[in-house]
Scaffold this active site. Sequence first.
Site, mmCIF file in Angstrom:
data_model
loop_
_atom_site.group_PDB
_atom_site.id
_atom_site.type_symbol
_atom_site.label_atom_id
_atom_site.label_comp_id
_atom_site.label_asym_id
_atom_site.label_seq_id
_atom_site.Cartn_x
_atom_site.Cartn_y
_atom_site.Cartn_z
ATOM 1 N N ARG A 56 -26.887 80.906 -20.461
ATOM 2 C CA ARG A 56 -25.690 81.363 -21.192
ATOM 3 C C ARG A 56 -24.994 80.216 -21.914
ATOM 4 N NH1 ARG A 56 -23.299 86.525 -19.179
ATOM 5 N NH2 ARG A 56 -25.178 87.763 -18.915
ATOM 6 N N ARG A 76 -18.957 83.084 -24.415
ATOM 7 C CA ARG A 76 -17.511 83.162 -24.629
ATOM 8 C C ARG A 76 -16.739 81.882 -24.333
ATOM 9 N NH1 ARG A 76 -17.413 88.552 -21.212
ATOM 10 N NH2 ARG A 76 -19.077 87.279 -20.337
ATOM 11 N N ARG A 129 -18.724 86.566 -32.797
ATOM 12 C CA ARG A 129 -18.788 87.884 -32.156
ATOM 13 C C ARG A 129 -17.793 88.838 -32.810
ATOM 14 N NH1 ARG A 129 -16.571 90.979 -28.245
ATOM 15 N NH2 ARG A 129 -17.835 91.660 -26.469
ATOM 16 N N TYR A 176 -30.339 98.568 -13.892
ATOM 17 C CA TYR A 176 -29.386 99.065 -14.899
ATOM 18 C C TYR A 176 -29.805 100.442 -15.429
ATOM 19 C CZ TYR A 176 -27.235 94.462 -14.871
ATOM 20 O OH TYR A 176 -26.577 93.330 -14.483
#
Length: 356
Positions: free
Chosen positions: A32, A36, A45, A158
């Site tokens: 990652r 963010r 984004r 998921y």
Amino acid sequence: MSSAGAKGQNDRKLLKVLSGEVLPTPPIWLMRQAGRYLAEYRATRTEAGGFLKLCYTPALAAEVTLQPIRRYGFDAAILFSDILVVPDALGQSVAFLEGEGPKLEPITSTVELTRLDRGKTGEKFGLICETVSRLRQDLPKETTLIGFCGAPWTVATYVVGGEGSSDQAAARRFAYRDPKGFQQLIDILVDTSVDYLDQQIKAGADTVMVFDSWAGTLPDREFAAWVTAPTARLVRDLKKRRPNVPVIGFPRGAGSNALGFVKETGVRGVGCDTAMPLKDMRTLAKDAGIAVQGNIDPLLLVAGGDALDRRIDETLEAMHGLPHIFNLGHGIVPDTPPENVARLVDRVRAFNKVSA
Ligand code: CP3
């Protein structure tokens, strides 16, 4: 270095370590590393208008992949995308709701598997592979490009649960009640992932990583059936098409199952999570003869300071003389101060010890 002195593809350090070479300074990248915690990511984004739109817009996905490379000069870039684009491309629409994580309409029985259609994946996989081609053009030649997908088990959690959970109960229940039906789901995910990784490699990925973030919740027999066996088939089938491309596994939480996983799957590198003791990482590298990657705690990177420095040094010393890729034990979290990442990279790069 090549005779002209310019760095070229033979200088891709991550690939060297994946082929078993030991370097005086380990290559470094972070899971990652685009995300963010970086202001420039948040801006792109917003420009894209959402997380999935960002993944499916090649110019912007390439841009966010390059952002951490420009800032920190990591040895590898990882394609910016998500493991859930696979169910999304198969027709089980995924939505990322702000602050809530991913949401899918759950598939909880064998009859519902008809909602997944391998014939539909072309357009979305095509967009992602266009990002990969752009990246191979735009990245420095010496930077390794990592493609990826989620492991069948983790993606299945998921698909069946419809969202993230701390115990993956829905998928475990499905697998216990109807192992044959669950196997069908796993097989669809293996076959789709092989095609998808093959396409990423064709577009320019040097290596591929298979994220099994939820491998740690399974008892040993189920670990063998739903983590090791599907990953072994995935690696075997991909190798038939791409014999020279190394695969990195990440069976997060595998603990004492990690060595067996590595030996049975044929991965060339293994990501180690935060809980793996350094001595076990050494054993993995030695006994399985493969590259090990990890395993600084992402929260220590948030804290920074002397405690971070001490752990970096311990890791470098413990892994010295073995094929090691410096990384975290899991992804960077959003409240990580970017300056702590710079501090980590500088400290790792300052380590340069020739093997005794
Ligand atoms: O920089 C990189 O590592 C490359 C891109 C990448 C992302 N997700 C971007 C992302 C990769 C390799 C992943 C893998 C992924 N995605 C995994 C396996 C690795 C892991 O972290 O355990 C999993 C389980 C997912 C599923 C997923 N994606 C969840 C549960 C979430 C929500 C949680 C969160 O952090 O918000 C995501 C969203 C996601 N994937 C973000 C990013 C940068 C945040 C999205 C945003 O910008 O809002």
